[in-house]
Write a protein that holds these residues in place. Structure first.
Motif, PDB file in Angstrom:
ATOM      1  N   LEU A 182       8.749 -10.903  -0.063  1.00  0.00           N
ATOM      2  CA  LEU A 182       8.269  -9.852  -0.964  1.00  0.00           C
ATOM      3  C   LEU A 182       8.232  -8.515  -0.218  1.00  0.00           C
ATOM      4  O   LEU A 182       8.011  -8.485   0.994  1.00  0.00           O
ATOM      5  N   PRO A 183       8.407  -7.399  -0.942  1.00  0.00           N
ATOM      6  CA  PRO A 183       8.312  -6.113  -0.255  1.00  0.00           C
ATOM      7  C   PRO A 183       6.898  -5.904   0.295  1.00  0.00           C
ATOM      8  O   PRO A 183       5.912  -6.300  -0.337  1.00  0.00           O
TER       9      PRO A 183
ATOM     10  N   ALA B  44      -0.959  -4.733  -0.905  1.00  0.00           N
ATOM     11  CA  ALA B  44      -1.188  -3.391  -0.361  1.00  0.00           C
ATOM     12  C   ALA B  44      -0.041  -2.473  -0.762  1.00  0.00           C
ATOM     13  O   ALA B  44      -0.239  -1.318  -1.139  1.00  0.00           O
ATOM     14  N   TYR B  45       1.169  -3.015  -0.706  1.00  0.00           N
ATOM     15  CA  TYR B  45       2.360  -2.239  -1.042  1.00  0.00           C
ATOM     16  C   TYR B  45       2.335  -1.790  -2.506  1.00  0.00           C
ATOM     17  O   TYR B  45       2.560  -0.627  -2.816  1.00  0.00           O
ATOM     18  N   THR B  46       1.996  -2.737  -3.404  1.00  0.00           N
ATOM     19  CA  THR B  46       2.006  -2.351  -4.819  1.00  0.00           C
ATOM     20  C   THR B  46       0.847  -1.424  -5.161  1.00  0.00           C
ATOM     21  O   THR B  46       0.940  -0.616  -6.072  1.00  0.00           O
ATOM     22  N   LYS B  47      -0.251  -1.534  -4.408  1.00  0.00           N
ATOM     23  CA  LYS B  47      -1.388  -0.652  -4.680  1.00  0.00           C
ATOM     24  C   LYS B  47      -1.268   0.664  -3.934  1.00  0.00           C
ATOM     25  O   LYS B  47      -2.059   1.577  -4.153  1.00  0.00           O
ATOM     26  N   GLY B  48      -0.329   0.693  -2.962  1.00  0.00           N
ATOM     27  CA  GLY B  48      -0.169   1.891  -2.148  1.00  0.00           C
ATOM     28  C   GLY B  48      -1.323   2.127  -1.189  1.00  0.00           C
ATOM     29  O   GLY B  48      -1.680   3.268  -0.904  1.00  0.00           O
ATOM     30  N   VAL B  49      -1.935   1.045  -0.689  1.00  0.00           N
ATOM     31  CA  VAL B  49      -3.022   1.215   0.293  1.00  0.00           C
ATOM     32  C   VAL B  49      -2.683   0.445   1.574  1.00  0.00           C
ATOM     33  O   VAL B  49      -1.695  -0.287   1.627  1.00  0.00           O
ATOM     34  N   ALA B  50      -3.514   0.607   2.628  1.00  0.00           N
ATOM     35  CA  ALA B  50      -3.283  -0.113   3.880  1.00  0.00           C
ATOM     36  C   ALA B  50      -3.826  -1.533   3.767  1.00  0.00           C
ATOM     37  O   ALA B  50      -4.743  -1.797   2.979  1.00  0.00           O
ATOM     38  N   VAL B  51      -3.260  -2.448   4.582  1.00  0.00           N
ATOM     39  CA  VAL B  51      -3.645  -3.864   4.478  1.00  0.00           C
ATOM     40  C   VAL B  51      -5.149  -4.094   4.645  1.00  0.00           C
ATOM     41  O   VAL B  51      -5.745  -4.831   3.860  1.00  0.00           O
ATOM     42  N   PRO B  52      -5.805  -3.464   5.656  1.00  0.00           N
ATOM     43  CA  PRO B  52      -7.244  -3.747   5.792  1.00  0.00           C
ATOM     44  C   PRO B  52      -8.055  -3.266   4.591  1.00  0.00           C
ATOM     45  O   PRO B  52      -9.205  -3.646   4.435  1.00  0.00           O
ATOM     46  N   ASP B  53      -7.456  -2.435   3.754  1.00  0.00           N
ATOM     47  CA  ASP B  53      -8.211  -1.927   2.607  1.00  0.00           C
ATOM     48  C   ASP B  53      -8.017  -2.726   1.331  1.00  0.00           C
ATOM     49  O   ASP B  53      -8.587  -2.402   0.292  1.00  0.00           O
ATOM     50  N   VAL B  54      -7.164  -3.743   1.388  1.00  0.00           N
ATOM     51  CA  VAL B  54      -7.051  -4.613   0.213  1.00  0.00           C
ATOM     52  C   VAL B  54      -8.277  -5.508   0.252  1.00  0.00           C
ATOM     53  O   VAL B  54      -8.318  -6.487   0.962  1.00  0.00           O
ATOM     54  N   VAL B  55      -9.291  -5.129  -0.509  1.00  0.00           N
ATOM     55  CA  VAL B  55     -10.578  -5.780  -0.319  1.00  0.00           C
ATOM     56  C   VAL B  55     -10.528  -7.246  -0.740  1.00  0.00           C
ATOM     57  O   VAL B  55     -10.017  -7.582  -1.792  1.00  0.00           O
TER      58      VAL B  55
ATOM     59  N   THR C 216      -4.231 -12.354  -8.548  1.00  0.00           N
ATOM     60  CA  THR C 216      -3.769 -10.973  -8.731  1.00  0.00           C
ATOM     61  C   THR C 216      -2.339 -10.837  -8.243  1.00  0.00           C
ATOM     62  O   THR C 216      -1.466 -10.273  -8.907  1.00  0.00           O
ATOM     63  N   ILE C 217      -2.123 -11.376  -7.047  1.00  0.00           N
ATOM     64  CA  ILE C 217      -0.807 -11.258  -6.449  1.00  0.00           C
ATOM     65  C   ILE C 217       0.221 -12.043  -7.256  1.00  0.00           C
ATOM     66  O   ILE C 217       1.319 -11.573  -7.520  1.00  0.00           O
ATOM     67  N   LEU C 218      -0.196 -13.246  -7.663  1.00  0.00           N
ATOM     68  CA  LEU C 218       0.735 -14.080  -8.431  1.00  0.00           C
ATOM     69  C   LEU C 218       1.221 -13.354  -9.672  1.00  0.00           C
ATOM     70  O   LEU C 218       2.396 -13.391 -10.017  1.00  0.00           O
ATOM     71  N   SER C 219       0.283 -12.643 -10.312  1.00  0.00           N
ATOM     72  CA  SER C 219       0.683 -12.020 -11.568  1.00  0.00           C
ATOM     73  C   SER C 219       1.612 -10.826 -11.336  1.00  0.00           C
ATOM     74  O   SER C 219       2.210 -10.322 -12.270  1.00  0.00           O
ATOM     75  N   LEU C 220       1.707 -10.392 -10.077  1.00  0.00           N
ATOM     76  CA  LEU C 220       2.638  -9.299  -9.800  1.00  0.00           C
ATOM     77  C   LEU C 220       4.054  -9.795  -9.558  1.00  0.00           C
ATOM     78  O   LEU C 220       4.993  -9.011  -9.476  1.00  0.00           O
ATOM     79  N   LEU C 221       4.180 -11.116  -9.427  1.00  0.00           N
ATOM     80  CA  LEU C 221       5.501 -11.653  -9.129  1.00  0.00           C
ATOM     81  C   LEU C 221       6.459 -11.386 -10.289  1.00  0.00           C
ATOM     82  O   LEU C 221       6.065 -11.472 -11.449  1.00  0.00           O
TER      83      LEU C 221
END
Ligand code: TRP
Length: 490
Positions: free
Chosen positions: A197-198, A282-293, A306-311
């Motif tokens: 995944l990107p 993080a990529y789809t939200k445009g934030v840094a990895v440590p900030d993906v709460v 959440t991630i699954l539904s983005l597939l």
């Protein structure tokens, strides 16, 4: 009840790995790693694995094979006055399995919801609001009514556990043939999906790059040791019971090393699967990895959906796979504890094994109901904290002292070496007698000092006291009672 035996070495190692590899590898490990600095956590984790994990696993396997009984009898064999320690280990595990089954119940619910993607566009609101019906944080400690879907899942979980083990170790041997390799296979599929995944590389970078500063923080070390204990099922009497089913002459050292390495490998793979998709999130939200709460339970039930539904495709398929993986991971860990319990009482119980296991599973189901309420998650969180960071470490400490100084570590080492493919050297004695007691002792003290005047998770004082010291004290009292009450011939 009679004492049973595994069919062969392969079944034993599968069952031991099945117990070790569980929700702890794919759900707890990534979350603990995430909250302890990502890649920084890998160093203390591997240090803990080799300094305490593998040597203690060798210790528990040897004790089980030597005494050919459950943990209470094994401790009694070392020193009569310490039989309670075996019970205490099993009772800590029993508490854990009661809420572990509740987490498995969530997996059942989510497996069914996967077909319709019932969590919709907002998995977080769905999980905490609709599914758990979680009370507001200020109400932590209240129950607020049972959540029926969770209760149903809990019943299904306990029936499944019962069916897997009531026939004895032969049926366990058959179950683990499926439930140990299958989730690993699914994990491989999920890793391949994740890393392609990107954004995946950013996630993996965070997981794999060490941050040496974090190594100076004692909390990171305590988290690493507790995780190794929890994940390898050490300090619960489980591995003692499983090794007691080994026929004479079975290898110990090699099996312990293999089980430890496989457990760590699968935790590492769990990390790859989870961090690659966190990178994607993080990529789809445009934030840094440590900030993906993310929070512990949220990782599997909020972030993953959440991630699954983005597939882009096959969303239901990957959701179903993910929850089947969690269920098949969890089941062998859950029933291994019931086996540890049965091994502890089999000498004293006159009723049939099937009946006894049915009663145990039913009681465990009832005890799980408070965790299936609207306030259950708070209880789960606090109890898990105190049991793993105090209870388990305490059992490991006493176990190593008893074997090292009372039974004699050289005696145990010679026993293990007698039938093992490779021999362990004097380093093992040094580790059991000095290094492990020193490290675990220091940890208990640091933990204790750290927790004075600090309320875990910001929960009220009374909840901390009830779920922590009071619960541990109750388990101790029951342990003493059982070791006094259950003696030969009673
Ligand atoms: N080892 C299991 C895991 O990694 C967790 C576990 C340890 C456990 N002891 C247990 C689960 C006792 C239930 C009961 O997931």
């Amino acid at each position: 009840m009679d004492h049973q035996h595994w069919k062969n070495r392969g079944v034993f190692i599968l069952a031991a790995v099945g117990s070790a590899v569980g929700l702890g590898n794919v759900w707890r490990f990534p979350y603990i790693a995430y909250s302890n600095g990502g890649g920084a956590f890998l160093i203390p984790y591997f240090v803990a694995l080799f300094i305490a994990g593998v040597p203690l696993l060798i210790l528990e396997f040897s004790l089980g094979r030597m005494v050919q009984k459950g943990a209470p009898q094994a401790m009694e064999y070392i020193k009569k006055e310490f039989k309670w320690l075996g019970w205490f280990a099993i009772l800590i595990g029993s508490t854990i399995v009661v809420y572990y089954a509740v987490i498995m119940s969530w997996c059942f619910g989510y497996l069914i919801y996967s077909f319709t993607l019932k969590w919709g566009a907002n998995p977080e609101t769905f999980f905490y609001g609709k599914y758990l019906g979680l009370l507001p944080f200020e109400k932590a400690g209240h129950f607020g009514g049972v959540q029926i879907p969770i209760l149903i899942g809990l019943a299904v979980t306990w029936i499944w556990i019962f069916l897997s083990i009531f026939k004895g170790v032969d049926s366990v041997g058959k179950v683990v043939l499926v439930t140990v390799p299958l989730p690993v296979l699914i994990l491989v599929i999920l890793i391949i999906r994740g890393v392609t995944l990107p954004g995946a590389l950013d996630g993996l970078n965070y997981f794999l790059s060490p941050n040496f500063k974090a190594l100076l923080n004692p909390d990171v070390w305590i988290a690493a040791f507790s995780q190794v204990f929890f994940s390898m099922s050490i300090g619960f009497g489980i591995m003692i019971a499983y090794a007691s089913y080994l026929p004479d002459g079975s290898d110990i050292n090699n099996n312990a090393l293999l089980a430890g390495l496989l457990d760590a490998l699968i935790a590492f793979m769990g990390g790859l699967a989870v961090f690659s998709v966190l990178g994607y999130l993080a990529y789809t939200k445009g934030v840094a990895v440590p900030d993906v709460v993310t929070s512990g339970p949220g990782l599997a039930f909020v972030t993953y959906p959440t991630i699954l539904s983005l597939l882009p495709f096959w969303v239901q398929f990957f959701s179903v796979l993910f929850f089947i993986m969690l269920l098949t991971l969890g089941i062998d860990s859950a029933f291994s504890l019931v086996e540890a319990f049965v091994a502890g009482v089999e000498d004293y119980i006159k009723i049939k094994r099937e009946t006894f296991i049915a009663i145990v599973c039913f009681i465990a189901f009832i005890l799980g109901i408070p965790f299936a309420t609207k306030g259950g998650l708070y209880y789960l969180d606090v109890i898990d904290h105190y049991l793993t960071s105090f209870g388990l470490i305490f059992v490991g400490l006493l176990e190593s002292i008893l074997v090292g100084w009372v039974l004699g570590s050289n005696k145990v080492r010679e026993f293990a070496n007698l039938t093992s493919d490779f021999k362990i050297g004097k380093w093992w004695d040094i580790s059991i007698k000095f290094i492990i007691p020193l490290i675990l002792g220091a940890m208990l003290i640091i933990n204790f000092i750290n927790s004075i005047g600090k309320l875990y998770g910001g929960y009220p004082l009374w909840l901390n006291i009830i779920a922590g010291p009071v619960w541990i004290a109750i388990l101790l009292v029951i342990s003493f009672y059982l070791s006094y009450r259950l003696r030969k011939g009673v």
